[in-house]
Design an enzyme around this catalytic site. Structure first.
Site, PDB file in Angstrom:
ATOM      1  N   TYR A   1       0.868  -1.186   0.000  1.00 41.99           N
ATOM      2  CA  TYR A   1       0.000   0.000   0.000  1.00 41.99           C
ATOM      3  C   TYR A   1       0.901   1.231   0.000  1.00 41.99           C
ATOM      4  CZ  TYR A   1      -3.571   3.197   2.053  1.00 41.99           C
ATOM      5  OH  TYR A   1      -4.436   4.224   2.328  1.00 41.99           O
TER       6      TYR A   1
ATOM      7  N   LEU B   1       0.900   5.091   0.113  1.00 39.76           N
ATOM      8  CA  LEU B   1       0.283   6.390   0.359  1.00 39.76           C
ATOM      9  C   LEU B   1       1.324   7.393   0.855  1.00 39.76           C
ATOM     10  CD1 LEU B   1      -2.259   8.224   0.674  1.00 39.76           C
ATOM     11  CD2 LEU B   1      -2.544   7.248   2.968  1.00 39.76           C
TER      12      LEU B   1
ATOM     13  N   ASN C   1      -9.638   2.462   7.205  1.00 41.98           N
ATOM     14  CA  ASN C   1     -10.580   2.149   8.289  1.00 41.98           C
ATOM     15  C   ASN C   1     -10.436   0.688   8.701  1.00 41.98           C
ATOM     16  OD1 ASN C   1     -11.728   4.705   8.531  1.00 41.98           O
ATOM     17  ND2 ASN C   1     -13.229   4.295   6.931  1.00 41.98           N
TER      18      ASN C   1
ATOM     19  N   GLU D   1      -0.761   3.482   9.769  1.00 41.62           N
ATOM     20  CA  GLU D   1      -2.208   3.419   9.455  1.00 41.62           C
ATOM     21  C   GLU D   1      -2.915   4.646  10.043  1.00 41.62           C
ATOM     22  OE1 GLU D   1      -3.523   0.435   7.838  1.00 41.62           O
ATOM     23  OE2 GLU D   1      -1.517  -0.343   7.748  1.00 41.62           O
TER      24      GLU D   1
END
Length: 377
Positions: free
Chosen positions: A120, A122, A236, A360
């Protein structure tokens, strides 16, 4: 929150797998910084490569609550590796949830078997908590996007096959961000050095670098400008997942501490006969159960898509990652000098769970989301 018979069965399978395939190897994976690919593929055979991915693309089709139960159990065997598996699951879910049928059937099956691994992307060197200010650009040229920029602290970076990348296709702010899948081996994709970390050593962390990296427009997940929404929806669940990994670390630490107190003698008696230490252990167990209940409540809210889901996920991540780290830290203290030796697993649970308060979404950002929700009501 009581589990039904099916959930107890998943839990037992995950605990057994953790005890058999993970716990005996976790110290070696940590100290030699090994990425345990074969073990993860065995975990995927049990359905853990795509726990909450739909069954038509090879996923297990389980709920968010089931997922939390599984990740807590696996994390008792190796918190670091389970945390990577949870990120991999989040990436597969993004494609499953927001991708076209063609994308779902292309990317999800090999992710669910863990034949391929996912990362991931980001965070950037200049945008951590302020994720919407990211700079990695994707300029459209015909049927391709040309990506330029870099991502920082990417779990699985350099080893993963699929990179779910948030990049800027439009103007500034969250509405200019899109989500694009970049496959390993694409010209213009490269990686930084492997970072030396305090914990999470069974998964490599590297910068992911794009230099005129051409990616087909067909690899865009969702529409242009939908990327930030997709990133946040993924997080989430990611927050519940990583908090569940903290539960596993705390759970294992309490068991190790209980066993140590029974065996270790001082002042002519086992430490377990010392009431102060009994009370410490009771507090640790109570905080673990409180954390678990918060996480499971948030998992159910997310599954039901309730409007309070985001704030409950933020609360659960904030509370559980801080409480569970404190439990692991207290467990080290109660082991005395032995707790500081790498021969004893308790220090690794502490090191591996520390970063859960940072990633996160930092716990400061969790407080921001919670307070914003309260003040807007």
């Amino acid at each position: 929150m009581g589990l039904n018979e099916e959930q107890k069965e998943f839990q037992k399978v995950a605990f057994d797998f953790a005890a058999r395939e993970m716990a005996p190897n976790m110290a070696e994976w940590d100290q030699k910084e090994l990425f345990p690919v074969e073990m993860m593929r065995k975990a995927a055979q049990l359905g853990f490569g795509g726990v909450y991915i739909q069954t038509d693309v090879g996923g297990s089709g389980l709920s968010r609550l089931d997922t939390s139960v599984i990740f807590e159990a696996l994390a008792t065997g190796c918190t670091s590796t389970t945390a990577y598996i949870s990120i991999h699951n989040m990436c597969a879910w993004i494609i499953d949830r927001f991708g076209t049928e063609e994308q779902r059937h292309k990317f999800c099956p090999p992710l669910c078997t863990m034949e391929k691994f996912a990362s991931y992307c980001l965070t950037e060197p200049g945008s951590g908590s302020d994720a919407a200010s990211l700079l990695t650009s994707a300029k459209r040229q015909g049927d391709h996007y040309i990506l330029n920029g870099s991502k920082a602290f990417i779990s699985g970076g350099g080893e993963s096959d699929i990179y779910v990348v948030m990049c800027r296709t439009g103007g500034p702010g969250p509405k200019g961000i899109s989500c694009i899948v970049v496959e390993k081996g694409t010209p213009g994709l490269s990686f930084g050095k492997k970072e030396k970390k305090v914990g999470w050593n069974s998964q490599p962390t590297r910068a992911v670098i794009f230099e005129d990296c051409g990616v087909p427009v067909a690899n865009r997940i969702g529409s242009e400008g939908q990327g930030f929404l997709i990133a946040m929806k993924g997080l989430n669940g990611g927050r519940i997942n990583v908090a569940s990994c903290s539960l596993g670390a705390a759970h294992a630490s309490i068991i190790l501490t209980r066993d140590h107190l029974n065996v270790r003698k001082q002042f002519g008696a086992p430490l377990a006969s010392n009431q102060y230490l009994q009370f410490q252990l009771a507090d640790m167990a109570t905080r673990l159960v409180a954390s678990r209940l918060m996480i499971r409540t948030a998992a159910v809210a997310l599954q039901e898509e309730r409007e309070d889901a985001v704030v409950l996920c933020s609360m659960a991540k904030l509370f559980a990652t801080e409480e569970c780290f404190a439990i692991c830290n207290q467990a080290v203290q109660m082991h005395g000098g032995y707790g500081y030796l790498k021969d004893y697993a308790v220090q690794q649970y502490m090191r591996d769970s520390r970063v859960h308060q940072i990633l996160e979404g930092t716990n400061e950002v969790m407080r921001l989301l919670i307070s914003r929700s309260l003040l807007q009501e």
